[in-house]
Design a protein around this motif. Structure first.
Motif, PDB file in Angstrom:
ATOM      1  N   PHE A  10       0.904  -1.350   0.065  1.00  0.00           N
ATOM      2  CA  PHE A  10       0.098  -0.046   0.029  1.00  0.00           C
ATOM      3  C   PHE A  10       0.895   1.367   0.152  1.00  0.00           C
ATOM      4  CE2 PHE A  10      -3.454   2.449   2.481  1.00  0.00           C
ATOM      5  CZ  PHE A  10      -3.789   3.030   1.264  1.00  0.00           C
ATOM      6  N   MET A  11       2.041   1.008   0.669  1.00  0.00           N
ATOM      7  CA  MET A  11       2.992   2.155   0.725  1.00  0.00           C
ATOM      8  C   MET A  11       3.328   2.763  -0.550  1.00  0.00           C
ATOM      9  SD  MET A  11       4.159   4.170   3.001  1.00  0.00           S
ATOM     10  CE  MET A  11       4.216   3.495   4.839  1.00  0.00           C
ATOM     11  N   SER A  12       3.529   1.679  -1.578  1.00  0.00           N
ATOM     12  CA  SER A  12       4.017   1.838  -3.024  1.00  0.00           C
ATOM     13  C   SER A  12       3.143   3.146  -3.791  1.00  0.00           C
ATOM     14  CB  SER A  12       3.970   0.764  -3.736  1.00  0.00           C
ATOM     15  OG  SER A  12       4.573  -0.426  -3.196  1.00  0.00           O
ATOM     16  N   PHE A  13       1.925   3.176  -3.080  1.00  0.00           N
ATOM     17  CA  PHE A  13       0.976   4.349  -3.827  1.00  0.00           C
ATOM     18  C   PHE A  13       0.790   5.234  -3.191  1.00  0.00           C
ATOM     19  CE2 PHE A  13       0.346  -0.201  -5.218  1.00  0.00           C
ATOM     20  CZ  PHE A  13       0.877   0.127  -6.641  1.00  0.00           C
ATOM     21  N   VAL A  14       1.390   5.603  -1.967  1.00  0.00           N
ATOM     22  CA  VAL A  14       0.898   6.569  -0.907  1.00  0.00           C
ATOM     23  C   VAL A  14       1.181   7.948  -1.644  1.00  0.00           C
ATOM     24  CG1 VAL A  14       1.776   7.844   1.063  1.00  0.00           C
ATOM     25  CG2 VAL A  14       1.303   5.453   1.288  1.00  0.00           C
ATOM     26  N   THR A  15       0.392   8.805  -1.411  1.00  0.00           N
ATOM     27  CA  THR A  15       0.525  10.343  -2.004  1.00  0.00           C
ATOM     28  C   THR A  15       0.154  11.601  -1.152  1.00  0.00           C
ATOM     29  OG1 THR A  15      -1.789  10.217  -2.918  1.00  0.00           O
ATOM     30  CG2 THR A  15       0.142   9.716  -4.370  1.00  0.00           C
ATOM     31  N   ALA A  16      -0.666  10.944   0.243  1.00  0.00           N
ATOM     32  CA  ALA A  16      -0.886  12.035   1.232  1.00  0.00           C
ATOM     33  C   ALA A  16      -0.483  11.452   2.580  1.00  0.00           C
ATOM     34  CB  ALA A  16      -2.399  12.179   1.130  1.00  0.00           C
ATOM     35  N   THR A  17      -0.508  12.188   3.619  1.00  0.00           N
ATOM     36  CA  THR A  17      -0.019  11.891   4.896  1.00  0.00           C
ATOM     37  C   THR A  17      -0.854  10.830   5.474  1.00  0.00           C
ATOM     38  OG1 THR A  17       1.174  13.811   5.343  1.00  0.00           O
ATOM     39  CG2 THR A  17       0.380  12.677   7.290  1.00  0.00           C
ATOM     40  N   TYR A  18      -2.329  10.995   5.440  1.00  0.00           N
ATOM     41  CA  TYR A  18      -3.221   9.954   5.878  1.00  0.00           C
ATOM     42  C   TYR A  18      -2.995   8.583   5.352  1.00  0.00           C
ATOM     43  CZ  TYR A  18      -6.425   9.830   1.930  1.00  0.00           C
ATOM     44  OH  TYR A  18      -6.787   9.698   0.483  1.00  0.00           O
ATOM     45  N   MET A  19      -2.579   8.414   3.966  1.00  0.00           N
ATOM     46  CA  MET A  19      -2.749   7.165   3.323  1.00  0.00           C
ATOM     47  C   MET A  19      -1.182   6.576   4.055  1.00  0.00           C
ATOM     48  SD  MET A  19      -3.099   8.496  -0.490  1.00  0.00           S
ATOM     49  CE  MET A  19      -2.906   6.822  -1.084  1.00  0.00           C
ATOM     50  N   PHE A  20      -0.299   7.375   4.425  1.00  0.00           N
ATOM     51  CA  PHE A  20       0.934   6.784   5.141  1.00  0.00           C
ATOM     52  C   PHE A  20       0.525   6.192   6.303  1.00  0.00           C
ATOM     53  CE2 PHE A  20       4.567   7.098   8.172  1.00  0.00           C
ATOM     54  CZ  PHE A  20       5.801   6.560   7.135  1.00  0.00           C
ATOM     55  N   TYR A  21      -0.158   6.767   7.142  1.00  0.00           N
ATOM     56  CA  TYR A  21      -0.677   6.094   8.424  1.00  0.00           C
ATOM     57  C   TYR A  21      -1.517   4.847   8.300  1.00  0.00           C
ATOM     58  CZ  TYR A  21       1.666   9.991  10.846  1.00  0.00           C
ATOM     59  OH  TYR A  21       2.580  10.952  11.282  1.00  0.00           O
ATOM     60  N   LEU A  22      -2.310   4.980   7.383  1.00  0.00           N
ATOM     61  CA  LEU A  22      -3.212   3.901   6.761  1.00  0.00           C
ATOM     62  C   LEU A  22      -2.254   2.538   6.584  1.00  0.00           C
ATOM     63  CD1 LEU A  22      -6.170   4.905   4.937  1.00  0.00           C
ATOM     64  CD2 LEU A  22      -6.267   4.123   7.205  1.00  0.00           C
ATOM     65  N   ALA A  23      -1.116   2.880   5.862  1.00  0.00           N
ATOM     66  CA  ALA A  23      -0.282   1.726   5.390  1.00  0.00           C
ATOM     67  C   ALA A  23       0.456   1.314   6.503  1.00  0.00           C
ATOM     68  CB  ALA A  23       0.911   2.269   4.271  1.00  0.00           C
ATOM     69  N   ARG A  24       0.998   2.109   7.292  1.00  0.00           N
ATOM     70  CA  ARG A  24       1.627   1.886   8.424  1.00  0.00           C
ATOM     71  C   ARG A  24       0.613   0.940   9.534  1.00  0.00           C
ATOM     72  NH1 ARG A  24       6.554   0.595   8.773  1.00  0.00           N
ATOM     73  NH2 ARG A  24       7.471   1.622  10.623  1.00  0.00           N
ATOM     74  N   SER A  25      -0.352   1.350   9.445  1.00  0.00           N
ATOM     75  CA  SER A  25      -1.325   0.433  10.637  1.00  0.00           C
ATOM     76  C   SER A  25      -1.674  -0.951  10.081  1.00  0.00           C
ATOM     77  CB  SER A  25      -2.969   1.219  10.453  1.00  0.00           C
ATOM     78  OG  SER A  25      -3.505   1.049   9.115  1.00  0.00           O
TER      79      SER A  25
END
Length: 449
Positions: free
Chosen positions: A331-346
């Motif tokens: 999921f981190m491969s397609f992160v473009t915003a901060t909230y997406m980063f935290y979703l990926a880490r979760s």
């Protein structure tokens, strides 16, 4: 009053205050290092490479970390062995005290780099000295050894898990504060001065505690108990140590560990660099929060082991952790915003479960007398793997930066998926072995008069 003082003194003689001070000091140090490298990258230029300003900054940051991490991978190998020998033969605190000297000089050197605008390459020398003092791997092994010696084999697993839980909790707190602390400075001194001064103070207090206050208690253990204490209990109970090495299973577990660590560490080491560029373009505070999210994984993985081990075996436990990491990092491969980063880490919440469980499973494949050398060989193998995956991930990231910056995270997903194959084979072999033993046991019972 006297009783309170005695109680306080007994607490100060334990390993926990040392761990707390060390984690806070190292958290502030690494958060400051990340931002200092970012600040220095602003003026980075590569005239012959035809790179944009952002690509030049990313190349500068990733090249610095590649060299720095390679130094930290190679330099500690021989000193770690020597310090472990000294710790076993005479001074138990040697693997704790000596690396703390290296940590302290590293923090002080970075403080000097900020105060006197020294070249950032000075940190390569500081990293070398830190590695030659044993590095973090020796320090952590020393802490775990001191902890293990002070408890019985029966309680050791729980005590070590509590230490990792404490380490994660302090890491979360330290990372949440580190970004704010980095920004506390005057324009004349330079950003990060306060954070690095506090880091050096924490590590100095940690060193004083290790030399003066830390007490090493030794409870005699039976060698077989020591080996079994390395293994976490599964739903099937603790396995007996075999009479000979199961070479096939050992080789498969080594392969799985090297593939998983290559994917996990290779990707996680690149996360700060990835977060410093557009579209995230994080500042010091946001980087601190991102690092705190990584520290939370210590807690969720700890809870995962506690909960899942009641209902599943170790093979399934490893697979859950690998799937958790693979899904989050993909999921981190397609992160473009901060909230997406935290979703990926979760999604990575159980990503730290595989390696302790692999070590546990590995200790069940060898006789009690071979446990130590087997686990040491695994650690050396992971260090050697680092010599390959650190530069590989760095160079691949630089080459794919313009068209797909998240490609390295997809690569990490692939390596993790490959690591599931040998683990699955070990699971099948173990299931077949248990089936054969059950059949043999029933036949023996049937032939009894």
């Amino acid at each position: 009053m006297v009783l309170c003082c005695q109680a306080l003194f007994s607490v100060l003689r334990r390993i926990e205050p040392l761990l707390l001070l060390e984690q806070l000091g190292s958290t502030f140090f690494y958060a400051s290092l990340q931002m200092v490298v970012k600040d220095r990258s602003v003026n980075a230029t590569y005239p012959n490479a035809s790179l944009s300003s952002e690509e030049s900054q990313q190349k500068f940051i990733s090249d610095f970390y590649m060299i720095y991490y390679l130094i930290l991978q190679v330099a500690p190998i021989l000193p770690a062995v020597l310090l472990a020998k000294i710790g076993d033969l005479s001074w138990r605190k040697a693997p704790v005290v000596v690396p703390l000297f290296g940590y302290l000089q590293c923090s002080l050197v970075l403080l000097l780099v900020v105060l006197f605008r020294l070249p950032l390459e000075v940190m390569f020398g500081a990293g070398t000295l830190f590695g030659l003092s044993g590095g973090f791997c020796t320090l952590w092994s020393g802490v775990m050894t001191v902890t293990s010696l002070g408890c019985t084999a029966t309680d050791r697993s729980k005590v070590l898990m509590r230490m990792e839980l404490l380490y994660g909790l302090v890491g979360v707190a330290g990372n949440l504060v580190s970004g704010h602390l980095f920004l506390l400075c005057s324009s004349s001194l330079g950003r990060g001065t306060v954070a690095l001064a506090v880091s050096a103070l924490m590590i100095l207090l940690c060193l004083i505690h290790a030399v003066v206050l830390l007490q090493v208690k030794v409870i005699n253990q039976d060698s077989n108990e020591e080996c079994q204490a390395l293994s976490n209990a599964s739903s099937e109970g603790t396995m007996e140590a075999p009479l000979e090495i199961n070479k096939v299973n050992v080789a498969l577990l080594f392969a799985a560990a090297m593939l998983y660590v290559s994917g996990h560490d290779g990707a996680v080491d690149m996360l700060p660099t990835f977060a410093m560029k557009d579209p995230l373009n994080w500042n010091a505070t946001q980087l601190g929060y991102g690092n705190a999210a990584g520290s939370v994984i210590y807690l969720t993985s700890f809870l995962g082991v506690v909960v899942f081990r009641r209902c599943v075996g170790e093979i399934v436990l490893i697979m859950i952790g690998m799937v958790s990491f693979a899904s989050g990092i993909f999921f981190m491969s397609f992160v473009t915003a901060t909230y997406m980063f935290y979703l990926a880490r979760s999604l990575n919440m159980f990503a730290l479960m595989p390696m302790p469980t692999i070590r546990s499973l590995l200790s069940q494949q060898v006789p009690a007398s071979s446990c130590g050398i087997t686990l040491t060989s695994l650690q050396v193998s992971l260090k050697v793997a680092g010599l390959a995956y650190v530069p590989a991930f760095t160079k691949i990231y630089q080459k794919t930066l313009s068209w797909f910056p998240g490609f390295i995270f997809t690569l990490a997903t692939t390596l993790t998926a490959l690591g599931m194959i040998p683990i699955s084979i070990v699971g099948c072999r173990s299931a077949q072995k248990n089936l054969n033993e059950n059949i043999r046991r029933k036949e023996n019972q049937h032939h009894k008069p």
